[in-house]
Design a protein around this motif. Sequence first.
Motif, PDB file in Angstrom:
ATOM      1  N   ASN A  24       0.856  -1.181   0.000  1.00  0.00           N
ATOM      2  CA  ASN A  24       0.000   0.000   0.000  1.00  0.00           C
ATOM      3  C   ASN A  24       0.891   1.230   0.000  1.00  0.00           C
ATOM      4  O   ASN A  24       1.891   1.285   0.702  1.00  0.00           O
ATOM      5  CB  ASN A  24      -0.875   0.023   1.258  1.00  0.00           C
ATOM      6  CG  ASN A  24      -1.755  -1.212   1.325  1.00  0.00           C
ATOM      7  OD1 ASN A  24      -2.401  -1.571   0.345  1.00  0.00           O
ATOM      8  ND2 ASN A  24      -1.742  -1.875   2.460  1.00  0.00           N
ATOM      9  N   LEU A  25       0.527   2.172  -0.834  1.00  0.00           N
ATOM     10  CA  LEU A  25       1.312   3.395  -0.907  1.00  0.00           C
ATOM     11  C   LEU A  25       0.373   4.490  -1.342  1.00  0.00           C
ATOM     12  O   LEU A  25      -0.455   4.288  -2.239  1.00  0.00           O
ATOM     13  CB  LEU A  25       2.439   3.228  -1.930  1.00  0.00           C
ATOM     14  CG  LEU A  25       3.348   4.427  -2.183  1.00  0.00           C
ATOM     15  CD1 LEU A  25       4.248   4.660  -0.986  1.00  0.00           C
ATOM     16  CD2 LEU A  25       4.217   4.183  -3.410  1.00  0.00           C
ATOM     17  N   SER A  26       0.457   5.637  -0.697  1.00  0.00           N
ATOM     18  CA  SER A  26      -0.445   6.718  -1.061  1.00  0.00           C
ATOM     19  C   SER A  26       0.342   8.030  -1.086  1.00  0.00           C
ATOM     20  O   SER A  26       0.989   8.385  -0.107  1.00  0.00           O
ATOM     21  CB  SER A  26      -1.594   6.722  -0.049  1.00  0.00           C
ATOM     22  OG  SER A  26      -2.055   8.006   0.147  1.00  0.00           O
ATOM     23  N   VAL A  27       0.322   8.667  -2.247  1.00  0.00           N
ATOM     24  CA  VAL A  27       1.132   9.867  -2.439  1.00  0.00           C
ATOM     25  C   VAL A  27       0.213  11.046  -2.743  1.00  0.00           C
ATOM     26  O   VAL A  27      -0.621  10.970  -3.646  1.00  0.00           O
ATOM     27  CB  VAL A  27       2.119   9.679  -3.613  1.00  0.00           C
ATOM     28  CG1 VAL A  27       3.132  10.796  -3.643  1.00  0.00           C
ATOM     29  CG2 VAL A  27       2.811   8.332  -3.531  1.00  0.00           C
ATOM     30  N   THR A  28       0.387  12.125  -1.987  1.00  0.00           N
ATOM     31  CA  THR A  28      -0.433  13.317  -2.252  1.00  0.00           C
ATOM     32  C   THR A  28       0.398  14.353  -3.006  1.00  0.00           C
ATOM     33  O   THR A  28       1.623  14.349  -2.921  1.00  0.00           O
ATOM     34  CB  THR A  28      -0.940  13.949  -0.925  1.00  0.00           C
ATOM     35  OG1 THR A  28       0.188  14.091  -0.074  1.00  0.00           O
ATOM     36  CG2 THR A  28      -1.974  13.083  -0.273  1.00  0.00           C
ATOM     37  N   PRO A  29      -0.286  15.228  -3.746  1.00  0.00           N
ATOM     38  CA  PRO A  29       0.454  16.263  -4.471  1.00  0.00           C
ATOM     39  C   PRO A  29       1.190  17.160  -3.485  1.00  0.00           C
ATOM     40  O   PRO A  29       0.686  17.422  -2.390  1.00  0.00           O
ATOM     41  CB  PRO A  29      -0.632  17.056  -5.209  1.00  0.00           C
ATOM     42  CG  PRO A  29      -1.890  16.313  -5.046  1.00  0.00           C
ATOM     43  CD  PRO A  29      -1.734  15.333  -3.952  1.00  0.00           C
ATOM     44  N   GLY A  30       2.344  17.627  -3.865  1.00  0.00           N
ATOM     45  CA  GLY A  30       3.089  18.538  -3.008  1.00  0.00           C
ATOM     46  C   GLY A  30       3.721  17.854  -1.818  1.00  0.00           C
ATOM     47  O   GLY A  30       3.945  18.482  -0.792  1.00  0.00           O
ATOM     48  N   GLU A  31       4.005  16.553  -1.925  1.00  0.00           N
ATOM     49  CA  GLU A  31       4.760  15.928  -0.848  1.00  0.00           C
ATOM     50  C   GLU A  31       5.901  15.106  -1.435  1.00  0.00           C
ATOM     51  O   GLU A  31       5.837  14.627  -2.558  1.00  0.00           O
ATOM     52  CB  GLU A  31       3.875  15.048   0.049  1.00  0.00           C
ATOM     53  CG  GLU A  31       3.601  13.673  -0.510  1.00  0.00           C
ATOM     54  CD  GLU A  31       3.017  12.705   0.532  1.00  0.00           C
ATOM     55  OE1 GLU A  31       2.852  13.091   1.698  1.00  0.00           O
ATOM     56  OE2 GLU A  31       2.717  11.562   0.162  1.00  0.00           O
ATOM     57  N   VAL A  32       6.959  15.006  -0.630  1.00  0.00           N
ATOM     58  CA  VAL A  32       8.047  14.104  -0.972  1.00  0.00           C
ATOM     59  C   VAL A  32       7.840  12.856  -0.144  1.00  0.00           C
ATOM     60  O   VAL A  32       7.838  12.903   1.083  1.00  0.00           O
ATOM     61  CB  VAL A  32       9.425  14.721  -0.658  1.00  0.00           C
ATOM     62  CG1 VAL A  32      10.531  13.712  -0.966  1.00  0.00           C
ATOM     63  CG2 VAL A  32       9.626  15.986  -1.457  1.00  0.00           C
ATOM     64  N   HIS A  33       7.616  11.747  -0.851  1.00  0.00           N
ATOM     65  CA  HIS A  33       7.302  10.512  -0.171  1.00  0.00           C
ATOM     66  C   HIS A  33       8.485   9.565  -0.306  1.00  0.00           C
ATOM     67  O   HIS A  33       8.793   9.107  -1.400  1.00  0.00           O
ATOM     68  CB  HIS A  33       6.048   9.894  -0.785  1.00  0.00           C
ATOM     69  CG  HIS A  33       5.433   8.838   0.068  1.00  0.00           C
ATOM     70  ND1 HIS A  33       4.125   8.896   0.490  1.00  0.00           N
ATOM     71  CD2 HIS A  33       5.942   7.709   0.594  1.00  0.00           C
ATOM     72  CE1 HIS A  33       3.867   7.834   1.244  1.00  0.00           C
ATOM     73  NE2 HIS A  33       4.961   7.102   1.313  1.00  0.00           N
ATOM     74  N   ALA A  34       9.144   9.296   0.798  1.00  0.00           N
ATOM     75  CA  ALA A  34      10.317   8.423   0.737  1.00  0.00           C
ATOM     76  C   ALA A  34       9.884   6.973   0.767  1.00  0.00           C
ATOM     77  O   ALA A  34       8.969   6.602   1.499  1.00  0.00           O
ATOM     78  CB  ALA A  34      11.243   8.711   1.905  1.00  0.00           C
ATOM     79  N   LEU A  35      10.521   6.173  -0.075  1.00  0.00           N
ATOM     80  CA  LEU A  35      10.259   4.742  -0.089  1.00  0.00           C
ATOM     81  C   LEU A  35      11.566   4.049   0.249  1.00  0.00           C
ATOM     82  O   LEU A  35      12.561   4.207  -0.473  1.00  0.00           O
ATOM     83  CB  LEU A  35       9.774   4.328  -1.481  1.00  0.00           C
ATOM     84  CG  LEU A  35       9.320   2.886  -1.656  1.00  0.00           C
ATOM     85  CD1 LEU A  35       8.075   2.627  -0.812  1.00  0.00           C
ATOM     86  CD2 LEU A  35       9.015   2.608  -3.112  1.00  0.00           C
ATOM     87  N   VAL A  36      11.600   3.350   1.362  1.00  0.00           N
ATOM     88  CA  VAL A  36      12.850   2.701   1.760  1.00  0.00           C
ATOM     89  C   VAL A  36      12.621   1.220   2.004  1.00  0.00           C
ATOM     90  O   VAL A  36      11.491   0.760   2.176  1.00  0.00           O
ATOM     91  CB  VAL A  36      13.464   3.353   3.024  1.00  0.00           C
ATOM     92  CG1 VAL A  36      13.821   4.797   2.781  1.00  0.00           C
ATOM     93  CG2 VAL A  36      12.510   3.235   4.204  1.00  0.00           C
ATOM     94  N   GLY A  37      13.721   0.498   1.994  1.00  0.00           N
ATOM     95  CA  GLY A  37      13.668  -0.944   2.228  1.00  0.00           C
ATOM     96  C   GLY A  37      14.992  -1.537   1.813  1.00  0.00           C
ATOM     97  O   GLY A  37      15.721  -0.932   1.025  1.00  0.00           O
ATOM     98  N   GLU A  38      15.302  -2.702   2.333  1.00  0.00           N
ATOM     99  CA  GLU A  38      16.543  -3.358   1.947  1.00  0.00           C
ATOM    100  C   GLU A  38      16.478  -3.739   0.475  1.00  0.00           C
ATOM    101  O   GLU A  38      15.394  -3.780  -0.112  1.00  0.00           O
ATOM    102  CB  GLU A  38      16.728  -4.638   2.778  1.00  0.00           C
ATOM    103  CG  GLU A  38      17.134  -4.390   4.203  1.00  0.00           C
ATOM    104  CD  GLU A  38      17.559  -5.695   4.853  1.00  0.00           C
ATOM    105  OE1 GLU A  38      18.759  -5.953   4.913  1.00  0.00           O
ATOM    106  OE2 GLU A  38      16.683  -6.453   5.292  1.00  0.00           O
TER     107      GLU A  38
END
Lengths: 493, 317
Positions: A24-38
């Motif tokens: 699940n991932l939800s991105v809104t306009p005007g945000e920096v959404h970091a996606l991390v993981g090994e």
Amino acid sequence: MSPLLELRGITKHFGATIALGGVNLSVTPGEVHALVGENGAGKSTLMKVLAGIHQPDAGTLILNGQAFAPRGPSDARGAGIMMVNQELAIAPHLTVSGNIMLGAEPTRGPFLNQTEINQRATAALTELGRPDIALDKPAGHLGIAEQQLLEIARALAVGCRVLVLDEPTSSLTAADTAKLFTLIRRLRDQGTAIVYISHFLEEVQALSDRCTVLRDGVTVASAPTAELSTEAIVNHMVGRQVDELYHRSSRTPGEIVLESNELSSPPNLLSATLQLRRGEVLGLAGLIGAGRSDLLQTIFGLSPIKSGDLRVASFSGKPSPLRAWHKGIGYLSEDRKTEGLALDLSLEENLTLPRLPSILKPSTLAKETGHWLEKLGVRAAGPTQAIGELSGGNQQKIAFGRLLRNDAEILLLDEPTRGIDIGAKQTLYRLIDELAVQGKAVLLVSSYLPELLGTCDRIAVMCRGTLGPARPVAEWTEHSIMLAATGATEDAA
Amino acid sequence: MLAKIRNSLSQVGPLIGLIAISALFASLRWETFVSWDNFAIMLQQTSVIGIAALGMTMVIIAGGIDLSVGSIIAVGTIVIALLIQAGWPPLAAAIAGIGACSFCGVLSGLLITKLRLLPFVVTLGMMGALRGAAKGLAGQQPIYPDEETWLNSLMQLGEQGTLPSGVWLMLGFAVLVAAVLKFTKFGRHLFAVGSNELTARLCGVPVERVKICVYALGAAFAGLGAVLQFGYLTGGDPTTAVGLELNIIAAVVIGGASLNGGQGTVTGTLVGALIMSVVANGCTKLGLPNWVQEIVTGVIIVAAVSLDALRHRGSKT
């Protein structure tokens, strides 16, 4: 604000392997959404789903409130989802404007509309705050940071709503990284949704508004970054408590095994004077392009010596990789994919290449390789598997194993932990410590300051081709290293 | 395990193709196609290409290419013919011919490594220059030495149940090359240089020396091909083997080698060479004109490469 892009319960299987098990991932306009993981957590598969390269087995993508199922990369681009990958997709012979408008060239009849191409390229560059880049310059003449900027400009020029940046800073200097961050914030403030994939958690902390953590193909955490400490992120990533990442047992330095005196190999290496002792880890800090890699390559015989002395143990003379391996020097390249490993060849072939008998006995080599796979904890099908099929961490263990198999007394390590996951990092740090305790000498180049400060006994900083004096690690801080690396202190000159 | 099965499949793929094509011709022309004599003829016709393709396999595995082998074969036949005419013993003439060919290979290798030129361009130049040299040496005429030597019997078809010595020579050298590739350091270095030259250099492989050696060896095998060609023609001909380099490269590629280097097998190459002979022979037996044969061979080359590409794509995801 309602999300611009939403992924719900995305799953994807490859044969029996579950690459994504409900993301699940939800991105809104005007945000920096970091996606991390090994590595192997599913970030790249997820991005390929988003880019339309893979179709999910289950789950939905919602873009702007409507279901969205890209069937190919052009669908995703058409919807305004743009990717900037770690490996840049720049045509080096085309001009700046040609690259920005590549694949979306406006035409007039059968001809290119050069006026419009230039206008739109200029507009995109202006939006990024860099109207000074000449439009007719071949893109190959630009530095790597500017090439990356071109890719972002390309995304803007064709209408970008979601910008995905995959490890954008892995080959940037600190100064360029800062510029990139300014630019990303600028795009964010203009309302672009940005997905930011990175291994560098400091960056995630500094830049992102929200952070989503993937582990084994599943979303394990998603929260405003301000509510997540670096430690908490790491714990989510590995699914266990990371007690001690770095290892530094107490070591006693022995005699000098490698000594250089005003060694130079222009254009990048101008003067390096250093002494490396048994049983110590000497760190080389500096910006990318400062000449650190060139120093290692010169010692190893991959770059020619122009002037100065190089003495290894009691031996001096013109080095070559063949002689270096024989003299007990091992080198780990910073670029695993293009230089360090032959990706099509097997684990065995990669591991044993520096030292082979004239007549090979396949069973002996296979047994020997099996021994190292076990010792290094490499997860692989067997010695004959092509090394390109392994994850970055496992590949790096083999590249490192090459030095161990040769029983190298002097280890030249160039960015040994770049692009590998935390588990593999931990293994490598422990190995480096063990080797130093055994009395081997390690020369470690790294751009990652916590790593240098955590593993080295002494650190020397390189600035514009000149190596500064080595000092005990206790006398350095991240701040003082950065000052020396940028040439801001007297003794770095 | 899966990787292993896939790997062995890639080895037997060309073989399956060879069997299928042979079966097709056998079913259409049982009487004339399936006989010892025809079998021997097909092998005889494979041997020049086959033996030169052994060398080409090594060159291609090391990431190179040699377009000059056709011209090298012509030079070889001329040198042998001239020496026999001058009264040299046949063995010495053959060895000198192979030596002359190897020298051409060393020259290509030196140009490629020392001047850092592209192998394609260097050997394209060599192709033209050596063809000219062959013609000049021969005075623009085929040379048929008066003396009959045992070299002339190398390619002769014998009684039923026997094969020409040239065929045995090809098979013997095939075993040798296969062993070199699998069991020697030099063989391992060829794969390493072809797969990733930078890695090879980093690991202390003497990249330049390996490359010069492989072009010399490739040309030496073309020289062996020249000995067989001399036997077949019973003389030297400066215009022989024109365009043969393309058939030789095709045999290697059909056999599963990659022009990107790092990949290739001796068995694959031999099967590739055989496929082309079988197609030529079968089409003749069916009474099909030459142009059909050429189209079929072309289709097989592309089909072999695309099957290989498909397999690779399958293994990546």
